[in-house]
Design a protein around this motif. Sequence first.
Motif, PDB file in Angstrom:
ATOM      1  N   ASP A 158       0.819   4.017  -2.936  1.00 51.71           N
ATOM      2  CA  ASP A 158       0.512   5.427  -2.634  1.00 51.71           C
ATOM      3  C   ASP A 158       1.539   6.363  -3.271  1.00 51.71           C
ATOM      4  OD1 ASP A 158      -1.746   4.794  -1.223  1.00 51.71           O
ATOM      5  OD2 ASP A 158      -0.808   4.949   0.758  1.00 51.71           O
ATOM      6  N   GLU A 164       0.831  -1.208   0.000  1.00 58.48           N
ATOM      7  CA  GLU A 164       0.000   0.000   0.000  1.00 58.48           C
ATOM      8  C   GLU A 164       0.866   1.259   0.000  1.00 58.48           C
ATOM      9  OE1 GLU A 164      -3.989   1.632   2.280  1.00 58.48           O
ATOM     10  OE2 GLU A 164      -2.667   0.211   3.312  1.00 58.48           O
ATOM     11  N   GLU A 165       1.967   1.217   0.745  1.00 62.60           N
ATOM     12  CA  GLU A 165       2.874   2.365   0.825  1.00 62.60           C
ATOM     13  C   GLU A 165       3.471   2.675  -0.548  1.00 62.60           C
ATOM     14  OE1 GLU A 165       7.250   3.352   2.776  1.00 62.60           O
ATOM     15  OE2 GLU A 165       6.035   1.727   3.614  1.00 62.60           O
TER      16      GLU A 165
END
Length: 274
Positions: free
Chosen positions: A176, A172-173
């Motif tokens: 993003d 997810e990081e």
Amino acid sequence: MEDKLLKSVFNLLVSAGDKILEIYNSNHFRASLKADNSPVTEADKNSSRILNQGLNKLFPEIPVLDEETEIPDFETRKKWNRFFLVDPLDGTKEFIKKNGEFCINLALIQNNSPVIGWIYQPTTGVGWFCEKGAGIYEFNRNGNFEKLEHFVEESEKIRIVTSRSFFKPREEEIIDKIARKYPVEIIHKGSSIKQIAMVLGKADMYMKAGPCSEWDTAPGQLMVEEFGGAVLCHSNFEPMKYNKPVLANPFFVMLNSKLNTPDFKSFLQEQIHN
């Protein structure tokens, strides 16, 4: 692969898939946890038995490395120039959840890279076959094979497919960070169906920064590469290799041909390492 052997392996996959469906539809999974806390069911074990017995009979000179059988130590495995790599039920969590997104993975590994690969989805009776340099074929349980054309849907977004059951904070990081420059669409799927979405032109990237093993990716890697994509380790952005001392995959990213460019790979490497 010779037509006769191709048909024989196809029959093995369908037979194992039918056994999986028999248990899937009975609702008697008898699930338990393995040493690594991953689930295993009677379907995994029965599929494993069918595939191992069949491959050993068809190809007695080629070792079989199967997730559900005893793994030989590296001192033995490192002498193998080629071997079959098997996940008899990829997506056991999806099997237990009854969402249909599980499959059988089978690959022939030669000199640490996949050269033949099969992915078969029992719930749909559809599968995919690739021999390095010879294209990708979609087939059904009736034995009809059709060669796929390389196709990528036009989209302004980068369509990133991620695991339905194992979506990790690190993934997810990184996503993003990508989304700060490019519009992004997240697609959640189970098992190697994620990689098939890329092969069919329905996804552009598969990001993995969590637990994953060699048998989860080998046939999918071959197919992604066959259509001009790349499967790169986060650490060095080199192609992922097989039959390592530890059979866990490093964190990796799969890119389709649209994203497999020097500019995008340089951008992505910077996001991963910073």
